[in-house]
Design an enzyme around this catalytic site. Structure first.
Site, PDB file in Angstrom:
ATOM      1  N   LYS A  73      36.082  47.895  29.505  1.00  0.00           N
ATOM      2  CA  LYS A  73      35.996  47.368  28.135  1.00  0.00           C
ATOM      3  C   LYS A  73      36.322  45.869  28.096  1.00  0.00           C
ATOM      4  O   LYS A  73      35.599  45.097  27.487  1.00  0.00           O
ATOM      5  CB  LYS A  73      36.959  48.110  27.192  1.00  0.00           C
ATOM      6  CG  LYS A  73      36.689  49.601  27.067  1.00  0.00           C
ATOM      7  CD  LYS A  73      37.590  50.254  26.033  1.00  0.00           C
ATOM      8  CE  LYS A  73      39.074  50.199  26.355  1.00  0.00           C
ATOM      9  NZ  LYS A  73      39.489  50.986  27.543  1.00  0.00           N
ATOM     10  N   ARG A  90      42.214  53.929  18.693  1.00  0.00           N
ATOM     11  CA  ARG A  90      42.482  54.804  19.830  1.00  0.00           C
ATOM     12  C   ARG A  90      42.950  56.181  19.382  1.00  0.00           C
ATOM     13  O   ARG A  90      43.248  57.019  20.227  1.00  0.00           O
ATOM     14  CB  ARG A  90      43.593  54.169  20.661  1.00  0.00           C
ATOM     15  CG  ARG A  90      43.209  53.864  22.103  1.00  0.00           C
ATOM     16  CD  ARG A  90      44.465  53.286  22.707  1.00  0.00           C
ATOM     17  NE  ARG A  90      44.417  53.001  24.095  1.00  0.00           N
ATOM     18  CZ  ARG A  90      44.185  51.793  24.618  1.00  0.00           C
ATOM     19  NH1 ARG A  90      43.855  50.795  23.864  1.00  0.00           N
ATOM     20  NH2 ARG A  90      44.268  51.618  25.918  1.00  0.00           N
ATOM     21  N   ARG A 112      42.946  46.603  39.880  1.00  0.00           N
ATOM     22  CA  ARG A 112      42.685  45.570  38.854  1.00  0.00           C
ATOM     23  C   ARG A 112      43.725  44.465  38.936  1.00  0.00           C
ATOM     24  O   ARG A 112      44.926  44.728  39.063  1.00  0.00           O
ATOM     25  CB  ARG A 112      42.720  46.217  37.473  1.00  0.00           C
ATOM     26  CG  ARG A 112      42.782  45.202  36.341  1.00  0.00           C
ATOM     27  CD  ARG A 112      42.382  45.763  35.017  1.00  0.00           C
ATOM     28  NE  ARG A 112      43.118  46.940  34.603  1.00  0.00           N
ATOM     29  CZ  ARG A 112      42.742  47.695  33.564  1.00  0.00           C
ATOM     30  NH1 ARG A 112      41.657  47.387  32.875  1.00  0.00           N
ATOM     31  NH2 ARG A 112      43.451  48.749  33.221  1.00  0.00           N
ATOM     32  N   ARG A 153      48.945  44.536  36.084  1.00  0.00           N
ATOM     33  CA  ARG A 153      49.562  45.061  34.872  1.00  0.00           C
ATOM     34  C   ARG A 153      50.654  46.084  35.178  1.00  0.00           C
ATOM     35  O   ARG A 153      50.493  46.924  36.052  1.00  0.00           O
ATOM     36  CB  ARG A 153      48.488  45.714  33.988  1.00  0.00           C
ATOM     37  CG  ARG A 153      47.757  44.713  33.135  1.00  0.00           C
ATOM     38  CD  ARG A 153      46.594  45.322  32.430  1.00  0.00           C
ATOM     39  NE  ARG A 153      46.897  46.579  31.749  1.00  0.00           N
ATOM     40  CZ  ARG A 153      46.050  47.172  30.897  1.00  0.00           C
ATOM     41  NH1 ARG A 153      44.884  46.599  30.632  1.00  0.00           N
ATOM     42  NH2 ARG A 153      46.359  48.304  30.332  1.00  0.00           N
ATOM     43  N   ARG A 180      47.690  57.615  30.931  1.00  0.00           N
ATOM     44  CA  ARG A 180      46.780  56.944  29.991  1.00  0.00           C
ATOM     45  C   ARG A 180      45.439  57.668  29.935  1.00  0.00           C
ATOM     46  O   ARG A 180      44.831  57.776  28.866  1.00  0.00           O
ATOM     47  CB  ARG A 180      46.605  55.474  30.391  1.00  0.00           C
ATOM     48  CG  ARG A 180      47.846  54.648  30.048  1.00  0.00           C
ATOM     49  CD  ARG A 180      47.950  53.372  30.869  1.00  0.00           C
ATOM     50  NE  ARG A 180      46.832  52.501  30.674  1.00  0.00           N
ATOM     51  CZ  ARG A 180      46.367  51.655  31.590  1.00  0.00           C
ATOM     52  NH1 ARG A 180      46.955  51.566  32.768  1.00  0.00           N
ATOM     53  NH2 ARG A 180      45.345  50.900  31.329  1.00  0.00           N
TER      54      ARG A 180
HETATM   55  P1  AMP Z   1      44.820  48.379  27.037  1.00  0.00           P
HETATM   56  O1  AMP Z   1      44.964  46.956  27.461  1.00  0.00           O
HETATM   57  O2  AMP Z   1      43.774  48.555  25.959  1.00  0.00           O
HETATM   58  O3  AMP Z   1      44.610  49.318  28.186  1.00  0.00           O
HETATM   59  O4  AMP Z   1      46.213  48.797  26.361  1.00  0.00           O
HETATM   60  C1  AMP Z   1      47.408  48.809  27.099  1.00  0.00           C
HETATM   61  C2  AMP Z   1      48.462  49.645  26.411  1.00  0.00           C
HETATM   62  O5  AMP Z   1      48.753  49.103  25.116  1.00  0.00           O
HETATM   63  C3  AMP Z   1      48.056  51.082  26.118  1.00  0.00           C
HETATM   64  O6  AMP Z   1      48.263  51.955  27.228  1.00  0.00           O
HETATM   65  C4  AMP Z   1      48.986  51.436  24.950  1.00  0.00           C
HETATM   66  O7  AMP Z   1      50.312  51.654  25.392  1.00  0.00           O
HETATM   67  C5  AMP Z   1      48.971  50.134  24.171  1.00  0.00           C
HETATM   68  N1  AMP Z   1      47.843  50.101  23.197  1.00  0.00           N
HETATM   69  C6  AMP Z   1      46.780  49.251  23.184  1.00  0.00           C
HETATM   70  N2  AMP Z   1      45.973  49.502  22.146  1.00  0.00           N
HETATM   71  C7  AMP Z   1      46.526  50.541  21.482  1.00  0.00           C
HETATM   72  C8  AMP Z   1      46.155  51.294  20.330  1.00  0.00           C
HETATM   73  N3  AMP Z   1      45.023  51.016  19.652  1.00  0.00           N
HETATM   74  N4  AMP Z   1      46.978  52.303  19.941  1.00  0.00           N
HETATM   75  C9  AMP Z   1      48.119  52.591  20.596  1.00  0.00           C
HETATM   76  N5  AMP Z   1      48.514  51.939  21.697  1.00  0.00           N
HETATM   77  C10 AMP Z   1      47.734  50.928  22.152  1.00  0.00           C
END
Ligand code: AMP
Length: 207
Positions: free
Chosen positions: A11, A86, A125, A153, A164
């Site tokens: 994404k 999400r 990554r 990360r 996740r």
């Molecule tokens: P990402 O970079 O999109 O993989 O997000 C990293 C982490 O941020 C996720 O594993 C969640 O802990 C948190 N996070 C990001 N976006 C959301 C969302 N829309 N709702 C809840 N937690 C989120």
């Protein structure tokens, strides 16, 4: 537009390319949360533990953060949401706010990648903190001059990635029928070279 897909689907990589083409703003809830954690804001302190553990940050924290962000003037010409919504309550809150603002979604892109590939992608990554560019150590290796500053990360560990992925299936996948019913969902195969996937997405959007 919204980009939906499991962690490691690509994404972030695809959003960075697509926003240049369509001249819209890239809004990544994960990037916003990581910035809040780094800056040690109150929101960051609330979110940090959930993120490290591979859990979702509670809806009330994330919904307010994203809705406030997309109401800013730089999103008026359009935006691409990456990582939000999400959960079903997040999708409903977004829908309500957009209806109230008199704007509608053009497309929801679902990037599909089988689970066994996702873990491998997340573990390899690395992100360049200066440019935001995302690399894969094997398939999209960084140039030598940036290799030293790349970051891994905190939630790209085997344990957190597995959590996740499970959360994606239990919490995020249920938003797919919500958008399918609206007739704006487009599915794209996310397995392959990033350039090929960008072409698939553009073809799906332009169809
Ligand atoms: P990402 O970079 O999109 O993989 O997000 C990293 C982490 O941020 C996720 O594993 C969640 O802990 C948190 N996070 C990001 N976006 C959301 C969302 N829309 N709702 C809840 N937690 C989120």
């Amino acid at each position: 537009m919204i980009l939906v897909g499991p962690p490691g689907a690509g994404k972030g990589t695809q959003a960075a390319r697509l926003v240049d083409t369509y001249r819209i703003k890239h809004i990544s809830s994960g990037d916003m949360l990581r910035a809040a954690v780094r800056e040690r804001t109150a929101l960051g302190q609330q979110a940090e533990g959930f993120m490290k553990a591979g859990q979702l940050v509670p809806d009330d924290v994330v919904i307010g953060m994203v809705l406030e962000r997309i109401a800013k003037p730089d999103c008026a010409a359009g935006f691409m949401l990456d990582g939000f919504p999400r959960t079903r309550p997040q999708a409903e809150a977004l829908d309500k706010a957009m209806t109230k603002a008199g704007v509608s979604l053009d497309a929801v892109l679902l990037i599909e990648v089988p689970d066994p590939l996702l873990e491998e992608r997340a573990i390899h990554r690395r992100t360049d903190p200066v440019t935001g560019t995302i690399y894969h150590l094997k398939y999209n290796p960084p140039p030598a001059d940036v290799a030293g500053r790349l970051q891994h990360r905190a939630d790209d560990t085997v344990e957190a990635v597995e959590k996740r992925i499970a959360k994606y299936h239990s919490e995020t996948a249920p938003i797919v029928p919500f958008y399918m019913e609206k007739g704006i969902l487009k599915k794209v195969d996310g397995v392959g070279e990033p350039d090929v996937i960008t072409q698939r997405i553009k073809a799906a959007l332009e169809a």
